[in-house]
Scaffold this motif. Structure first.
Motif, mmCIF file in Angstrom:
data_model
loop_
_atom_site.group_PDB
_atom_site.id
_atom_site.type_symbol
_atom_site.label_atom_id
_atom_site.label_comp_id
_atom_site.label_asym_id
_atom_site.label_seq_id
_atom_site.Cartn_x
_atom_site.Cartn_y
_atom_site.Cartn_z
ATOM 1 N N UNK A 1 12.257 3.342 2.864
ATOM 2 C CA UNK A 1 11.434 3.161 1.675
ATOM 3 C C UNK A 1 10.935 1.718 1.610
ATOM 4 N N UNK A 2 9.693 1.560 1.187
ATOM 5 C CA UNK A 2 9.094 0.244 1.081
ATOM 6 C C UNK A 2 8.285 0.167 -0.208
ATOM 7 N N UNK A 3 8.653 -0.747 -1.087
ATOM 8 C CA UNK A 3 7.911 -0.925 -2.333
ATOM 9 C C UNK A 3 6.503 -1.451 -2.049
ATOM 10 N N UNK A 4 6.370 -2.302 -1.047
ATOM 11 C CA UNK A 4 5.071 -2.871 -0.723
ATOM 12 C C UNK A 4 4.082 -1.799 -0.277
ATOM 13 N N UNK A 5 4.586 -0.776 0.409
ATOM 14 C CA UNK A 5 3.709 0.294 0.901
ATOM 15 C C UNK A 5 3.032 1.032 -0.265
ATOM 16 N N UNK A 6 3.733 1.176 -1.375
ATOM 17 C CA UNK A 6 3.141 1.823 -2.549
ATOM 18 C C UNK A 6 1.931 1.043 -3.043
ATOM 19 N N UNK A 7 2.059 -0.270 -3.127
ATOM 20 C CA UNK A 7 0.960 -1.105 -3.604
ATOM 21 C C UNK A 7 -0.254 -1.036 -2.703
ATOM 22 N N UNK A 8 -0.035 -1.090 -1.393
ATOM 23 C CA UNK A 8 -1.166 -1.037 -0.457
ATOM 24 C C UNK A 8 -1.837 0.327 -0.489
ATOM 25 N N UNK A 9 -1.055 1.396 -0.601
ATOM 26 C CA UNK A 9 -1.642 2.739 -0.698
ATOM 27 C C UNK A 9 -2.489 2.867 -1.955
ATOM 28 N N UNK A 10 -1.960 2.394 -3.068
ATOM 29 C CA UNK A 10 -2.672 2.489 -4.337
ATOM 30 C C UNK A 10 -3.961 1.675 -4.302
ATOM 31 N N UNK A 11 -3.876 0.452 -3.787
ATOM 32 C CA UNK A 11 -5.027 -0.436 -3.762
ATOM 33 C C UNK A 11 -6.131 0.100 -2.851
ATOM 34 N N UNK A 12 -5.758 0.495 -1.641
ATOM 35 C CA UNK A 12 -6.760 0.982 -0.678
ATOM 36 C C UNK A 12 -7.396 2.290 -1.147
#
Length: 242
Positions: A59-70
């Protein structure tokens, strides 16, 4: 001559996606139908990925942000740019949104206790989507999200996204991650309600070929809610096991 004028667009109408509307299918049916098709594509891939044990990642919290932003910028490109409205670029963008969201959620599903938890999470999300659509379509307009509330929520969501990445880079406080997820879940629910008012002609007159964007917006909202429910179920099962 009158019948020809009636069936053609006014000079002021915006040509959306370069595809003339099909009058044989209602506006609402096209939007909800395409939304269901996109969700079915995602569900089919989730079942295949889950049964083949693919995409096992930490699990990666940062991956959520990049998915949401892109994904947000992809939806904005689809809606507001001339290139994003034209064939085949609109279909390419839609495919990218669906596939990236599907793969991301599939990775998140792998961290739950079992497939039964994911099944119940899916039921909860579908119930939330249907309740939000019903609210926007049939509840009195004074308790339905309007332009002002939606604009405020989008502004707050943008601020929360900035805070999210500051937290990733410098703070790494878990409470901020939860607050960002809750904020975007609230925005997603209000967005579904708002699109329902447009679909059911309660908000304002929208060109009837404006349906691809609304369908993708509903799909994106569905993905945000699905991710939030998965995160809640993961945290709950983790606390029980501890």
């Amino acid at each position: 001559m009158q019948s020809i004028t009636k069936n053609t667009f006014r000079a002021t109408d915006q040509e959306v996606y370069g595809v003339p509307p099909d009058q044989s299918i209602s506006h609402a049916a096209k939007i909800y139908g395409l939304s269901v098709i996109l969700a079915a594509i995602a569900l089919t891939q989730w079942i295949i990925i889950g049964s083949t044990h693919l995409l096992s990642h930490s699990r990666s919290e940062e991956r959520y942000g990049w998915w949401l932003l892109c994904t947000f910028f992809a939806v904005a490109t689809l809606s507001w740019t001339k290139l994003g409205r034209k064939v085949p670029f609109n279909y390419i963008i839609i495919a990218a949104i669906v596939e990236s969201s599907t793969i991301y959620i599939a990775m998140e599903q792998r961290h739950n206790a079992n497939s039964l938890v994911n099944f119940y999470a899916g039921i909860v999300v579908v119930a939330l989507m249907l309740a939000s659509i019903f609210w926007g379509a049939y509840f009195p307009m004074f308790i339905v999200p309007g332009d002002l509330l939606l604009s405020c929520l989008v502004a707050i969501a943008n601020i929360m996204m900035i805070i999210f990445f500051i937290n990733v880079l410098f703070i790494n406080y878990q409470g901020i991650y939860i607050a960002v997820r809750n904020t975007f879940a609230l925005v997603a629910i209000c967005m579904v309600m708002y699109t329902a008012t447009i679909i059911h002609d309660r908000q304002f007159d929208v060109p009837k070929n404006e349906y691809l964007f609304l369908s993708v917006l509903q799909f994106f909202s569905y993905m945000i809610l699905h991710e939030r429910i998965l995160a809640i179920s993961f945290t709950s099962t983790l606390n029980i096991s501890c």
